[in-house]
Design a protein around this motif. Structure first.
Motif, mmCIF file in Angstrom:
data_model
loop_
_atom_site.group_PDB
_atom_site.id
_atom_site.type_symbol
_atom_site.label_atom_id
_atom_site.label_comp_id
_atom_site.label_asym_id
_atom_site.label_seq_id
_atom_site.Cartn_x
_atom_site.Cartn_y
_atom_site.Cartn_z
ATOM 1 N N LYS A 240 26.112 -3.440 -45.489
ATOM 2 C CA LYS A 240 25.649 -4.330 -46.543
ATOM 3 C C LYS A 240 24.132 -4.298 -46.606
ATOM 4 C CE LYS A 240 27.801 -8.147 -47.320
ATOM 5 N NZ LYS A 240 28.318 -9.539 -47.220
ATOM 6 N N SER A 243 22.691 -9.141 -50.674
ATOM 7 C CA SER A 243 23.653 -9.970 -51.421
ATOM 8 C C SER A 243 22.868 -10.964 -52.274
ATOM 9 C CB SER A 243 24.597 -10.701 -50.454
ATOM 10 O OG SER A 243 23.872 -11.573 -49.602
ATOM 11 N N SER A 294 28.153 -13.516 -58.274
ATOM 12 C CA SER A 294 27.506 -13.049 -57.025
ATOM 13 C C SER A 294 27.545 -11.521 -56.983
ATOM 14 C CB SER A 294 28.194 -13.606 -55.791
ATOM 15 O OG SER A 294 29.511 -13.103 -55.673
ATOM 16 N N SER A 296 27.150 -8.133 -54.161
ATOM 17 C CA SER A 296 27.042 -7.599 -52.785
ATOM 18 C C SER A 296 26.763 -6.108 -52.873
ATOM 19 C CB SER A 296 28.333 -7.827 -52.001
ATOM 20 O OG SER A 296 28.240 -7.252 -50.719
ATOM 21 N N GLU A 298 26.111 -2.471 -51.028
ATOM 22 C CA GLU A 298 26.437 -1.762 -49.788
ATOM 23 C C GLU A 298 26.084 -0.279 -49.908
ATOM 24 O OE1 GLU A 298 30.576 -2.512 -49.255
ATOM 25 O OE2 GLU A 298 30.243 -4.468 -48.310
#
Length: 580
Positions: A240, A243, A294, A296, A298
């Motif tokens: 990750k 975020s 949201s 995220s 990676e």
């Protein structure tokens, strides 16, 4: 008429001789090593009145007519059987069992005896004290006895000294544990050495980052996050990058190798690999439009580099914690330790320098990590400062320098030493003395699962003085010295005869060769199959019960023969009286 008188007289004489033999046996019932005798009789020449005749025609044969003329002594035989063993507790006494005799000398005169009541005289000669005869055997030379030469006097003076001898060879034997645990990780300690290891394919498994071993990731987006202190990672897995949960977080702009997971306002998700996105913006073509709640971001892990403490030195001020291959933890406060090695097996070798000073040298055996290419390896070394030299402080404050290069031992799957140095030279230098080389021989080592029982023993010794002697069942006289060394000093000789009963008695429990005894075969007790019992003497082999029985038989025989003479005399008197 007269023949019976002479027969009776011969019977009296023969039984008198037998009684003399019995008396001698009983008199020597407590004589050390005495061998009893027996008397046997045989008839004497007979007078033939008529010879034998063979059958002839109608007449049968006839037997001879003979009148015996009495008896005589056929032999006096020595019974050479073993007597009972009587313990005395005196370490110089010897008891001999079997067909053999001790050899003693007086000048050029040689005798043999079963009396083993020996002792050392004022000059250390091993003698028969009653007669001063020298016990014969072979002297040792530095603990080695050569029995191939002629036997001679045995002399071991009291207070005999042993010179100091420098160590030249040390032999290691017994087992090194094949299942010894290796060190998995190290934490703490001082003088740490760090190492790195790269993981570049998924088959190598998960890599855990800890405070003792942080990791650096090589990722597809080129960010290369470093010094990660926690978490588990795998090549091909995801990492990750960032975020976003509020509009204030900013805009997530994806670069090469990155993907983003968008969580939308209706709870669904979408994965994207290009573009810029921000929480609160609309996404997609749905009506009413959906917004991003949201984000995220990676990236893919292509390589993992782990940094870890590979070696560390423990001290009381800086102890270290070792995690072993089975997960157990060990705390150490001294010594150097390396990941992949076992805890060292330490055995102390006592070596002597040229002056006879003893030095305690610790030698370490450390098992390296087992893999498909090297197999089970053990490193043999002394503790050094990295220069290959170790300094050991002696009890008197002096220092001894020891040099020994590390040597590697490899073992086969059946636990036998396979390759590597089976011997290595250790250099010992004490003060201003010249250096001394000691060869460590390790070809007797094995590697089986179980405890490590390794032990090393070096030759050499300090100076010492003879403190005591002992004799074993083969007649070897062993001296024990004040330096703890036991050394073979001499070996007692034993003689064997083909016909021991044919020996000639000369008194004082001594024998000499006769024409019918055979020649003495002088060898060791083991060579002749006889046994020596130390601290014991051989008792007489006279059987009192048997002697008393023989005495009664002899007495009756003597009485019977005396009756022959008496009756014969009466018959002669009757014949003479016929004339009156």
């Amino acid at each position: 008429m007269m023949r019976s008188l002479f027969s009776g007289v011969s019977g009296l004489k023969s039984h008198q001789t037998r009684m003399d033999t019995i008396g001698n046996n009983i008199a020597n019932v407590n004589t050390t090593g005495f061998k009893s005798s027996r008397t046997t009789f045989a008839d004497t020449l007979s007078q033939t009145l008529t010879g034998a005749s063979s059958p002839n025609g109608n007449l049968g044969g006839t037997n001879p007519k003979q009148i015996g003329l009495g008896t005589g002594v056929a032999s006096i035989d020595m019974i050479f059987t073993d007597g009972s063993v009587q313990s005395t507790g005196k370490n110089t006494d010897l008891c001999l069992s079997g067909n053999g005799l001790f050899v003693v000398n007086s000048g050029n005169q040689r005798y043999y005896t079963r009396d083993g009541a020996f002792e050392f005289d004022a000059e250390g000669n091993y003698v028969l004290p009653g007669s001063g005869l020298f016990v014969q055997g072979w002297m040792g030379e530095n603990g080695t006895i050569n029995t191939s030469g002629a036997a001679g006097n045995i002399q071991i003076p009291a207070g005999k000294s042993m010179a100091a001898a420098a160590s030249s060879i040390a032999t290691y034997a017994n087992n090194l544990n094949a299942a010894a645990l290796t060190i998995k990780s190290i934490s703490g300690g001082g003088s740490q050495v760090t190492s790195t290891k790269d993981y570049d394919n998924a088959s190598q498994g998960s890599v855990s980052a800890t405070q003792e071993g942080p990791v650096t990731l090589t990722t597809a987006d080129g960010t290369n996050p470093a010094n990660l202190q926690s978490g588990s990672y795998i090549v091909g897995g995801s990492y990750k990058v960032a975020s976003y949960a509020t509009a204030a977080d900013g805009t997530a702009t994806l670069t090469t190798g990155q993907t983003a997971t968008l969580t939308l306002s209706d709870g669904t998700t979408a994965t994207v690999s290009t573009g810029s996105f921000k929480v609160g913006d609309t996404y997609g073509t749905a009506t009413p439009p959906l917004t991003i709640s949201s984000i995220s971001v990676e990236t893919t892990i292509s390589k993992i580099t782990k940094t870890y403490v590979s070696e560390s030195e423990a001290s009381s001020a800086s102890p270290i914690t070792l995690t072993m291959s089975d997960g157990s933890k060990v705390t150490e406060t001294s010594g150097k330790y390396k990941v992949g090695n076992s805890l060292p097996v330490t055995t102390t070798l006592t070596a002597y320098d040229t002056l006879g000073n003893a030095h305690s040298i610790p030698v370490y055996f450390t098992k390296t990590k087992t893999d498909s290419t090297t197999g089970n390896q053990w490193t043999v070394s002394v503790a050094t400062d990295g220069s290959g030299k170790a300094t050991i402080k002696e009890d008197d404050g002096s220092e001894t320098v020891i040099t020994m290069p590390d040597t590697i031992l490899q073992f086969t799957t059946d636990g036998k030493l396979d390759s590597g140095s089976s011997s290595v030279d250790l250099t010992l230098q004490n003060g201003a003395q010249a250096s001394q080389s000691i060869t460590l021989v390790m070809d007797s080592l094995t590697q089986y699962a179980g405890n490590s029982t390794i032990n090393g023993k070096a030759d050499g010794n300090a100076a010492g003085t003879l403190s005591s002697v002992s004799v074993d069942s083969s007649g070897i006289i062993t001296g024990t010295y004040t330096n703890g060394v036991k050394q073979a000093e001499a070996q007692v000789a034993v003689a064997q005869f083909t016909n021991a009963s044919g020996l000639l008695k000369t008194g004082n429990s001594l024998y000499q060769e006769s024409n019918n005894s055979g020649t003495a075969n002088i060898k060791t007790a083991a060579d002749l199959g006889v046994t020596i019992t130390p601290s014991a003497l051989e008792m007489s082999n006279v059987d009192i019960a048997n002697e008393f029985s023989d005495m009664i038989v002899t007495q009756r025989g003597f009485q019977s023969n005396s009756k022959i003479i008496t009756v014969g005399d009466e018959m002669l008197e009757t014949m003479i009286n016929m004339k009156r």
